[in-house]
Motif scaffolding. Structure first.
Motif, mmCIF file in Angstrom:
data_model
loop_
_atom_site.group_PDB
_atom_site.id
_atom_site.type_symbol
_atom_site.label_atom_id
_atom_site.label_comp_id
_atom_site.label_asym_id
_atom_site.label_seq_id
_atom_site.Cartn_x
_atom_site.Cartn_y
_atom_site.Cartn_z
ATOM 1 N N LYS A 91 0.835 -1.209 0.000
ATOM 2 C CA LYS A 91 0.000 0.000 0.000
ATOM 3 C C LYS A 91 0.865 1.253 0.000
ATOM 4 O O LYS A 91 0.576 2.215 -0.719
ATOM 5 N N LEU A 92 1.944 1.225 0.785
ATOM 6 C CA LEU A 92 2.850 2.366 0.828
ATOM 7 C C LEU A 92 3.436 2.631 -0.551
ATOM 8 O O LEU A 92 3.485 3.780 -1.013
ATOM 9 N N ARG A 93 3.857 1.605 -1.232
ATOM 10 C CA ARG A 93 4.470 1.763 -2.558
ATOM 11 C C ARG A 93 3.476 2.317 -3.579
ATOM 12 O O ARG A 93 3.789 3.228 -4.347
ATOM 13 N N LEU A 94 2.254 1.777 -3.562
ATOM 14 C CA LEU A 94 1.264 2.199 -4.557
ATOM 15 C C LEU A 94 0.736 3.605 -4.279
ATOM 16 O O LEU A 94 0.528 4.395 -5.189
ATOM 17 N N ASP A 95 0.503 3.923 -2.991
ATOM 18 C CA ASP A 95 0.050 5.278 -2.663
ATOM 19 C C ASP A 95 1.131 6.304 -2.967
ATOM 20 O O ASP A 95 0.838 7.435 -3.395
ATOM 21 N N THR A 96 2.389 5.921 -2.767
ATOM 22 C CA THR A 96 3.485 6.822 -3.106
ATOM 23 C C THR A 96 3.561 7.006 -4.617
ATOM 24 O O THR A 96 3.813 8.116 -5.106
ATOM 25 N N ALA A 97 3.326 5.942 -5.357
ATOM 26 C CA ALA A 97 3.280 6.057 -6.819
ATOM 27 C C ALA A 97 2.168 7.007 -7.247
ATOM 28 O O ALA A 97 2.339 7.817 -8.170
ATOM 29 N N SER A 98 1.027 6.928 -6.573
ATOM 30 C CA SER A 98 -0.072 7.839 -6.859
ATOM 31 C C SER A 98 0.328 9.286 -6.595
ATOM 32 O O SER A 98 -0.024 10.195 -7.354
ATOM 33 N N ALA A 99 1.087 9.497 -5.509
ATOM 34 C CA ALA A 99 1.555 10.848 -5.190
ATOM 35 C C ALA A 99 2.475 11.382 -6.290
ATOM 36 O O ALA A 99 2.402 12.553 -6.669
ATOM 37 N N ILE A 100 3.333 10.515 -6.812
ATOM 38 C CA ILE A 100 4.228 10.922 -7.905
ATOM 39 C C ILE A 100 3.416 11.240 -9.159
ATOM 40 O O ILE A 100 3.641 12.252 -9.829
ATOM 41 N N GLY A 101 2.457 10.381 -9.463
ATOM 42 C CA GLY A 101 1.657 10.567 -10.679
ATOM 43 C C GLY A 101 0.796 11.805 -10.669
ATOM 44 O O GLY A 101 0.445 12.334 -11.727
ATOM 45 N N MET A 102 0.456 12.296 -9.463
ATOM 46 C CA MET A 102 -0.420 13.462 -9.356
ATOM 47 C C MET A 102 0.340 14.780 -9.209
ATOM 48 O O MET A 102 -0.271 15.818 -8.953
ATOM 49 N N LEU A 103 1.651 14.765 -9.363
ATOM 50 C CA LEU A 103 2.400 16.018 -9.285
ATOM 51 C C LEU A 103 1.949 16.968 -10.389
ATOM 52 O O LEU A 103 1.593 16.524 -11.489
ATOM 53 N N PRO A 104 1.941 18.268 -10.142
ATOM 54 C CA PRO A 104 1.489 19.233 -11.150
ATOM 55 C C PRO A 104 2.275 19.114 -12.458
ATOM 56 O O PRO A 104 3.462 18.756 -12.459
ATOM 57 N N ASP A 105 1.597 19.399 -13.550
ATOM 58 C CA ASP A 105 2.196 19.422 -14.892
ATOM 59 C C ASP A 105 2.790 18.071 -15.291
ATOM 60 O O ASP A 105 3.729 18.009 -16.088
ATOM 61 N N TYR A 106 2.246 16.985 -14.713
ATOM 62 C CA TYR A 106 2.652 15.626 -15.072
ATOM 63 C C TYR A 106 4.142 15.382 -14.837
ATOM 64 O O TYR A 106 4.767 14.528 -15.478
ATOM 65 N N ALA A 107 4.728 16.124 -13.877
ATOM 66 C CA ALA A 107 6.177 16.060 -13.655
ATOM 67 C C ALA A 107 6.654 14.692 -13.220
ATOM 68 O O ALA A 107 7.816 14.324 -13.470
ATOM 69 N N GLY A 108 5.799 13.902 -12.591
ATOM 70 C CA GLY A 108 6.232 12.611 -12.074
ATOM 71 C C GLY A 108 6.012 11.438 -13.002
ATOM 72 O O GLY A 108 6.471 10.322 -12.719
ATOM 73 N N ILE A 109 5.337 11.644 -14.113
ATOM 74 C CA ILE A 109 4.999 10.524 -15.001
ATOM 75 C C ILE A 109 6.244 9.838 -15.573
ATOM 76 O O ILE A 109 6.309 8.597 -15.589
ATOM 77 N N PRO A 110 7.250 10.566 -16.068
ATOM 78 C CA PRO A 110 8.451 9.871 -16.553
ATOM 79 C C PRO A 110 9.082 8.971 -15.492
ATOM 80 O O PRO A 110 9.569 7.878 -15.813
#
Length: 493
Positions: free
Chosen positions: A299-318
């Motif tokens: 859960k920690l890993r997936l929720d953290t991934a969600s936090a990365i994916g929701m960064l403004p301007d899609y900054a975390g997608i790469p």
């Protein structure tokens, strides 16, 4: 019986000439509440002052007298109300007295800052925790930085019956805003170098209340408030806190262990939601380390991934695509598809689709093409249906019947720029009250994040209308608190 009826009729007749007679009658009457109700109905504040002064020092009638004093809200009643609040004559009348005083001195509440802090910290079992909560609310309204340490303690205050004032303290700290961030971060890190007295106070209070240290240090409360304040200074500390090892308490029974487990799940969720509000590109390396560590909780890993994916301007997608390409465990690659699909934009979609096409895992294929692919197709379908920057098309999806696709639309709208952003904000504000508050919780959350990203102080009145709508709507009470904290943050933007 006739005497009581006569008191009622005097009130009904609005007979202000009778107030001196009611004053004479009051001290020895068995119908004090009826007299006060008559005085309230007559509504002659100046003529009623002496009677109310006597009633406010009478333990039996003080609470009702304070209600009348709030209605009248005249300065002559200030001192008698202060006497109720500062003495132990009528502790059960303090809530009404505080509300009356706040109405009288609405424009100059700052003069009562010390009194409000005292009421905030008084024993809630004696005066009722509603008094502590009302004091917290008023301290938030005057943005009292002096009260911050006491409000932090207030987050965990409770009565012997288990009543809490967390919501009031939370909203007060959200109103105070940035000055509260550093003290809250100190609590989260248990850093006593600068805020030692506050943390000692919190630790001592928690011990008296039977609250374990991990409950205030590693619980969800502080993280949630940091997310409410929406100050990016909290981004990196929150990201680092997620990397903290999950060490269960020892020497306790199973119920305590289960409480700890729930608290950690909630803390992780709150950290994710907080990072949706305050996350910055600088947090990506720290968050990425959490996701790629196979020893971390799933859960920690997936929720953290969600936090990365929701960064403004899609900054975390790469970063997420890089993680997906290098993760060998298919049991983790498969669930990783969802946070990427929620956050991904048009630019990064081809690379994502190429990875998924070449993936040999049946688990991954099941999420993308098989029986479990409905959610994925709804999310990615928005990028297929609407061209990049086509705000009207994305708004159409937001307003459509598919809540999963609408969730993706909210994410895309929250990243719009220029004229498209203005149009997106109007659509989000209009759509929010139409979203079922119980059935479509995720959609509401994403819409609130998008409103935060696109709005500013000029949006406050619009959100206040949403608060009013949720106050009146069935089953929407939870969202009032969420919007209250949003208003406080927008007012500073």
């Amino acid at each position: 019986v006739k005497g009581r009826q006569a008191i009622k009729e005097i009130g009904d007749l609005r007979c202000s000439e009778s107030i001196p007679a009611l004053l004479d009658l009051f001290p020895n009457s068995q119908y004090k509440d009826d007299i006060l109700q008559a005085v309230r109905t007559i509504n002659a504040p100046d003529k009623s002052v002496e009677l109310l002064k006597i009633a406010l020092v009478d333990p039996e009638s003080a609470a009702q007298a304070a209600v009348v004093a709030e209605d009248f809200a005249i300065a002559d009643l200030r001192q008698p109300l202060l006497d109720v609040l500062k003495t132990g004559v009528a502790p059960k009348a303090r809530l009404n007295a505080l509300l009356a005083l706040a109405k009288i001195d609405k424009a100059s509440l700052n003069q009562h800052e010390d009194l409000l802090i005292e009421l905030l910290r008084n024993d809630p079992n004696l005066q009722g925790i509603q008094v502590n909560a009302a004091a917290a609310r008023l301290l938030g309204e005057i943005a009292s930085t002096k009260a911050i340490p006491h409000l932090v303690v207030g987050l965990f205050l409770r009565t012997q019956r288990g009543e809490q004032m967390y919501a009031a303290a939370r909203k007060a700290l959200a109103r105070i805003g940035t000055p509260a961030v550093e003290p809250l971060l100190a609590v989260q890190a248990n850093d006593r170098s600068k805020y030692g007295p506050m943390i000692e106070d919190l630790a001592t209070t928690a011990e008296k209340l039977g609250i374990y240290e991990w409950q205030w240090q590693d619980g969800p409360e502080v993280v949630q408030v940091l997310g409410d304040i929406r100050d990016t200074a909290a981004a990196m500390p929150i990201a680092k806190s997620l990397a903290k090892p999950l060490t269960p308490p020892v020497g306790v029974d199973d119920r305590v262990t289960r409480t700890w487990q729930i608290a950690q799940q909630n803390r992780i969720t709150m950290a994710m939601l907080a990072l949706w509000n305050v996350g910055t590109a600088e947090t990506i390396p720290a968050l990425k380390e959490i996701v790629v560590n196979p020893d971390n909780d799933a859960k920690l890993r997936l929720d953290t991934a969600s936090a990365i994916g929701m960064l403004p301007d899609y900054a975390g997608i790469p970063a997420l695509l890089d993680i997906l390409s290098k993760t060998k465990m298919e049991v983790f690659r498969a669930p990783m598809v969802k946070p990427i699909a929620i956050g991904i934009d048009w630019k990064n979609l081809p690379a994502f689709e190429k990875m998924l096409k070449s993936d040999k895992s049946e688990l991954v294929k099941g999420r993308v093409e098989g029986d479990e692919s409905g959610e994925f197709k709804s999310l990615i379908g928005v990028l297929k249906t609407c061209k990049e920057g086509d705000v009207d098309c994305v708004i159409g999806v937001l307003q459509g019947s598919d809540p999963i696709a609408a969730t993706k639309a909210a994410v895309l709208l929250g990243n719009m720029k220029g004229d498209a952003a203005r149009k997106a904000l109007e659509a989000l504000l209009a759509q929010y009250p139409k979203i079922d508050p119980k059935q479509h919780v995720d959609l509401r959350r994403f819409v609130i994040v998008a409103i935060w990203r696109l709005g500013d102080k000029s949006t406050v009145k619009d959100v206040e209308r949403l608060i009013q709508a949720d106050t009146e709507a069935k089953g929407a009470r939870y969202w009032v608190d969420e919007l209250d904290t949003l208003v406080a943050a927008l007012a500073r933007k």
